[in-house]
Structure formats: structure tokens, C-alpha cells
Design a protein around this motif. Structure first.
Motif, PDB file in Angstrom:
ATOM      1  N   TYR A 124     -10.678  -7.687   9.247  1.00  0.00           N
ATOM      2  CA  TYR A 124     -11.145  -8.986   9.716  1.00  0.00           C
ATOM      3  C   TYR A 124     -11.183  -8.968  11.237  1.00  0.00           C
ATOM      4  N   THR A 125     -12.285  -9.456  11.792  1.00  0.00           N
ATOM      5  CA  THR A 125     -12.432  -9.538  13.244  1.00  0.00           C
ATOM      6  C   THR A 125     -12.598 -10.999  13.626  1.00  0.00           C
ATOM      7  N   ILE A 126     -11.714 -11.508  14.475  1.00  0.00           N
ATOM      8  CA  ILE A 126     -11.784 -12.898  14.919  1.00  0.00           C
ATOM      9  C   ILE A 126     -12.486 -12.941  16.269  1.00  0.00           C
ATOM     10  N   SER A 127     -13.611 -13.648  16.315  1.00  0.00           N
ATOM     11  CA  SER A 127     -14.402 -13.773  17.536  1.00  0.00           C
ATOM     12  C   SER A 127     -14.301 -15.214  18.027  1.00  0.00           C
ATOM     13  N   GLY A 128     -13.505 -15.435  19.067  1.00  0.00           N
ATOM     14  CA  GLY A 128     -13.169 -16.794  19.469  1.00  0.00           C
ATOM     15  C   GLY A 128     -12.000 -17.259  18.637  1.00  0.00           C
ATOM     16  N   ASP A 129     -11.068 -17.964  19.250  1.00  0.00           N
ATOM     17  CA  ASP A 129      -9.848 -18.338  18.541  1.00  0.00           C
ATOM     18  C   ASP A 129     -10.149 -19.089  17.250  1.00  0.00           C
ATOM     19  N   CYS A 130      -9.378 -18.794  16.219  1.00  0.00           N
ATOM     20  CA  CYS A 130      -9.568 -19.330  14.869  1.00  0.00           C
ATOM     21  C   CYS A 130      -8.446 -20.326  14.572  1.00  0.00           C
ATOM     22  N   TYR A 131      -8.812 -21.582  14.296  1.00  0.00           N
ATOM     23  CA  TYR A 131      -7.836 -22.644  14.062  1.00  0.00           C
ATOM     24  C   TYR A 131      -7.872 -23.067  12.591  1.00  0.00           C
ATOM     25  N   VAL A 132      -6.700 -23.097  11.960  1.00  0.00           N
ATOM     26  CA  VAL A 132      -6.575 -23.521  10.565  1.00  0.00           C
ATOM     27  C   VAL A 132      -5.463 -24.566  10.499  1.00  0.00           C
ATOM     28  N   THR A 133      -5.796 -25.753   9.982  1.00  0.00           N
ATOM     29  CA  THR A 133      -4.805 -26.827   9.914  1.00  0.00           C
ATOM     30  C   THR A 133      -3.746 -26.552   8.865  1.00  0.00           C
ATOM     31  N   GLY A 134      -4.136 -25.982   7.742  1.00  0.00           N
ATOM     32  CA  GLY A 134      -3.231 -25.799   6.612  1.00  0.00           C
ATOM     33  C   GLY A 134      -2.578 -24.437   6.577  1.00  0.00           C
ATOM     34  N   ASN A 135      -2.264 -24.002   5.362  1.00  0.00           N
ATOM     35  CA  ASN A 135      -1.580 -22.731   5.154  1.00  0.00           C
ATOM     36  C   ASN A 135      -2.535 -21.556   5.299  1.00  0.00           C
ATOM     37  N   LEU A 153      -5.289 -16.301  16.004  1.00  0.00           N
ATOM     38  CA  LEU A 153      -5.337 -17.065  14.772  1.00  0.00           C
ATOM     39  C   LEU A 153      -4.226 -18.103  14.821  1.00  0.00           C
ATOM     40  N   TYR A 154      -4.609 -19.395  14.821  1.00  0.00           N
ATOM     41  CA  TYR A 154      -3.642 -20.487  14.879  1.00  0.00           C
ATOM     42  C   TYR A 154      -3.404 -21.016  13.466  1.00  0.00           C
ATOM     43  N   VAL A 155      -2.139 -21.043  13.063  1.00  0.00           N
ATOM     44  CA  VAL A 155      -1.763 -21.454  11.709  1.00  0.00           C
ATOM     45  C   VAL A 155      -0.982 -22.764  11.794  1.00  0.00           C
ATOM     46  N   GLY A 156      -1.524 -23.832  11.166  1.00  0.00           N
ATOM     47  CA  GLY A 156      -0.886 -25.129  11.237  1.00  0.00           C
ATOM     48  C   GLY A 156       0.096 -25.402  10.124  1.00  0.00           C
ATOM     49  N   GLY A 157       0.123 -24.552   9.081  1.00  0.00           N
ATOM     50  CA  GLY A 157       1.017 -24.751   7.945  1.00  0.00           C
ATOM     51  C   GLY A 157       1.863 -23.525   7.690  1.00  0.00           C
ATOM     52  N   ASN A 158       1.953 -23.125   6.421  1.00  0.00           N
ATOM     53  CA  ASN A 158       2.734 -21.945   6.049  1.00  0.00           C
ATOM     54  C   ASN A 158       1.970 -20.666   6.364  1.00  0.00           C
ATOM     55  N   LEU A 159       2.721 -19.611   6.650  1.00  0.00           N
ATOM     56  CA  LEU A 159       2.162 -18.264   6.765  1.00  0.00           C
ATOM     57  C   LEU A 159       2.868 -17.410   5.729  1.00  0.00           C
ATOM     58  N   ASN A 160       2.104 -16.929   4.755  1.00  0.00           N
ATOM     59  CA  ASN A 160       2.741 -16.164   3.674  1.00  0.00           C
ATOM     60  C   ASN A 160       1.793 -15.098   3.150  1.00  0.00           C
ATOM     61  N   THR A 172      -4.971  -9.031  16.810  1.00  0.00           N
ATOM     62  CA  THR A 172      -4.950 -10.489  16.793  1.00  0.00           C
ATOM     63  C   THR A 172      -3.513 -11.007  16.890  1.00  0.00           C
ATOM     64  N   GLU A 173      -3.309 -11.976  17.773  1.00  0.00           N
ATOM     65  CA  GLU A 173      -2.029 -12.669  17.864  1.00  0.00           C
ATOM     66  C   GLU A 173      -2.058 -13.875  16.935  1.00  0.00           C
ATOM     67  N   ILE A 174      -1.049 -14.006  16.076  1.00  0.00           N
ATOM     68  CA  ILE A 174      -0.938 -15.132  15.165  1.00  0.00           C
ATOM     69  C   ILE A 174       0.006 -16.157  15.775  1.00  0.00           C
ATOM     70  N   VAL A 175      -0.493 -17.377  15.974  1.00  0.00           N
ATOM     71  CA  VAL A 175       0.287 -18.432  16.602  1.00  0.00           C
ATOM     72  C   VAL A 175       0.631 -19.490  15.556  1.00  0.00           C
ATOM     73  N   LEU A 176       1.918 -19.725  15.345  1.00  0.00           N
ATOM     74  CA  LEU A 176       2.366 -20.773  14.434  1.00  0.00           C
ATOM     75  C   LEU A 176       2.487 -22.052  15.257  1.00  0.00           C
ATOM     76  N   ASN A 177       1.542 -22.983  15.062  1.00  0.00           N
ATOM     77  CA  ASN A 177       1.471 -24.155  15.935  1.00  0.00           C
ATOM     78  C   ASN A 177       1.617 -25.479  15.188  1.00  0.00           C
ATOM     79  N   GLY A 178       2.132 -25.426  13.962  1.00  0.00           N
ATOM     80  CA  GLY A 178       2.312 -26.644  13.195  1.00  0.00           C
ATOM     81  C   GLY A 178       3.694 -26.718  12.595  1.00  0.00           C
ATOM     82  N   THR A 179       3.786 -27.217  11.377  1.00  0.00           N
ATOM     83  CA  THR A 179       5.043 -27.265  10.627  1.00  0.00           C
ATOM     84  C   THR A 179       4.841 -26.529   9.313  1.00  0.00           C
ATOM     85  N   GLY A 180       5.706 -25.556   9.046  1.00  0.00           N
ATOM     86  CA  GLY A 180       5.553 -24.787   7.822  1.00  0.00           C
ATOM     87  C   GLY A 180       6.606 -23.716   7.714  1.00  0.00           C
TER      88      GLY A 180
END
Length: 284
Positions: A124-135, A153-160, A172-180
Motif C-alpha cells: 500500500y502506498t499512501i500519497s498525501g496523509d490518510c485520515y480515518v475516523t474509525g478503526n 496514516l491517522y487512526v481515530g479509533g482502534n488499531l488492530n 509510513t508513520e501511523i499516528v494514533l490521534n483519537g480514542t481506541g
């Protein structure tokens, strides 16, 4: 495989023939897209709303030139690349499944639901930051190595992850930016916790990397009853403001501490059975 172009009018629903054409800006009446079809939302689609109103699928999803809205709460499976653009409105809240090697171009938008990177040896190639509200779920049931490269990759929920086999690695840097809850295993990408919410570590979180950093910037982190295992590689850790419960370092790993490491429970060094490789800890 066919091409399907969204056209205005009709019901606005994904599964309606009143909204699809075989040509850009052409007449409606074409069959709605299925798993093997390329989907295009273009300037000719107008300022109209396409609603993912039922479980749907396509091969690729390209919104270049689109100024309308992609909405809906149903699941969408894409077996290839996804392109969102800044000029469009994205209000979809369903589960987005990316089912094969893909480039994910988010255009500064946020997917309002959950996302599965349903990998089986994919890149997977992320072009421009990728924002996901959920898991965000990575991997499927297999001990394959998958690559996640590019922007954040911004993760707003769970990361599993599914099972204990899939390995994710890459730039890719994975950023946990929500609650999960972070309960994924065998993750080698850089991980940053930077949130106003609360991140809870799962029972066993396995992290290994040859180049990347595990870092806490802001947010509450709950470590009760958790174990963080450094499984291999040469990761850096910068989490002085967190007190871990149990912390494990496998044989052969080299850990660089960029700040103090605080542990309230057990520190277990050399957890790989049958290995005599040394453990190296540098820094703070």
C-alpha cells in the motif's frame, strides 16, 4: 472488467442503474459497478451525491475532478487504488476495505468510518496523509509481509490486526490521534501517539523495526494488564511520559531509548526461546 462513470440525476444510490454510464458524462442506464469494475466520479458528474446505500464493490475508485459528495454508511470493498480530491465532499461512514495492492490518495479528506487494509503480501502506498475516523485493521489470516509506504496514516479509533501472522512494514508513520485500543501485532512502521483522547494498549502488543520510532507526543495511554514486546530489529523508543505495565525485549533486538523508559511491572529480556543472541539497550 468495465468502466462505470457516475452521472447526476436518478436515485443517487450506488446500486441504481439510473446513476451510471459507460462513458464520462454519457447517458445513464448502465449496470451499477461490481467488484471487477473501475469507478470514476468526474467533473461531468456534477455537484451531485453518490450514496453507498448497500454493500458494494469495485476494482478502483477515482474521484479526480469530482466536486460532488460521496456519502453512505454501507461497506465498500475496493480491490485497487482509491483517489479522493480536495474539491469533493466526503461524508461516507461505512467500512472501507482495500483488498489488494493499492495507492491511497486522500486529498486531505477524512474517511468517516473504519478501514481494513486486508493484505495478503500486498503493498500500500499512501500519497498525501490518510485520515480515518474509525478503526483501522491491518492484515488478514496469514503470515505474510505487507508494505505500507508513503505519507502518514491517522487512526481515530482502534488499531488492530487479524491473528498473529501478518507483518506490516514500510516508511509510513501511523499516528494514533483519537480514542481506541492498540492491539495489533508484528507492526514495524513508525508509531506516534498524538491525541487529546485515550489510547489503551492491548494484552500483547508486538513491535519490531529496523529504522523506526515508537513515540508519545500527547494523550492518555492506559497500559494496565498489557505487555509491549520488542520482537526484533533496532527500534527507537521515546515514551518517557508513559509508564508501561510489562515490557519484553526479544533476543537479537537492539533498542535505543531516546528518553527514560518507565516500567511498573516486569521487564523480561531475552524472550525468544532457543536463541542465544544478545540484547542491546542504548541511550537513556
Amino acid at each position: 472488467m468495465a468502466n462505470r462513470y457516475f452521472v447526476g440525476g436518478g436515485t443517487g444510490n450506488w446500486n441504481s442503474t439510473t446513476n451510471w454510464s459507460t462513458t464520462d458524462g454519457g447517458a445513464s442506464g448502465a449496470s451499477f459497478p461490481i467488484a471487477g469494475d473501475n469507478v470514476f466520479l468526474t467533473a461531468a458528474s456534477g455537484v451531485n451525491t453518490l450514496t453507498i446505500n448497500a454493500t458494494s464493490a469495485c476494482l478502483t475508485l477515482n474521484c479526480t475532478g469530482f466536486t460532488g459528495t460521496l456519502a453512505g454508511s454501507s461497506q465498500l470493498t475496493v480491490s485497487g487504488s482509491v483517489t479522493f480530491v480536495a474539491a469533493m465532499t466526503l461524508t461516507a461512514t461505512g467500512l472501507l476495505i482495500i483488498n489488494d495492492t493499492a495507492t491511497l490518495t486522500w486529498g486531505g479528506k477524512t474517511w468517516g468510518g473504519a478501514m481494513n487494509l486486508n493484505a495478503g503480501g500486498f503493498t500500500y502506498t499512501i500519497s498525501g496523509d490518510c485520515y480515518v475516523t474509525g478503526n483501522v485493521q491491518v492484515g488478514n489470516s496469514g503470515s505474510t509481509t505487507n508494505n505500507l509506504n508513503g505519507d502518514k496514516l491517522y487512526v481515530g479509533g482502534n488499531l488492530n490486526s487479524v491473528g498473529t501472522g501478518p507483518i506490516f512494514t514500510g516508511t509510513t508513520e501511523i499516528v494514533l490521534n483519537g480514542t481506541g485500543t492498540w492491539s495489533t501485532v508484528y507492526l514495524r512502521n513508525a508509531i506516534t501517539i498524538n491525541t487529546t483522547g485515550t489510547i489503551t494498549l492491548g494484552t500483547l502488543v508486538v513491535y519490531s523495526s529496523s529504522i523506526n520510532t515508537l513515540k508519545h507526543v500527547a494523550g492518555t495511554v492506559v497500559t494496565t494488564s498489557s505487555t509491549l514486546r520488542i520482537n526484533s530489529g533496532t527500534p527507537s523508543i521515546d515514551m518517557a511520559s508513559i509508564t508501561f505495565n510489562n515490557f519484553e525485549i526479544s533476543n537479537g533486538a537492539t533498542v535505543t531509548l531516546l528518553s527514560d523508559l518507565n516500567i511498573s511491572g516486569t521487564l523480561n529480556i531475552g524472550v525468544s526461546v532457543g536463541s542465544t543472541s544478545s540484547v542491546i539497550i542504548n541511550g537513556f
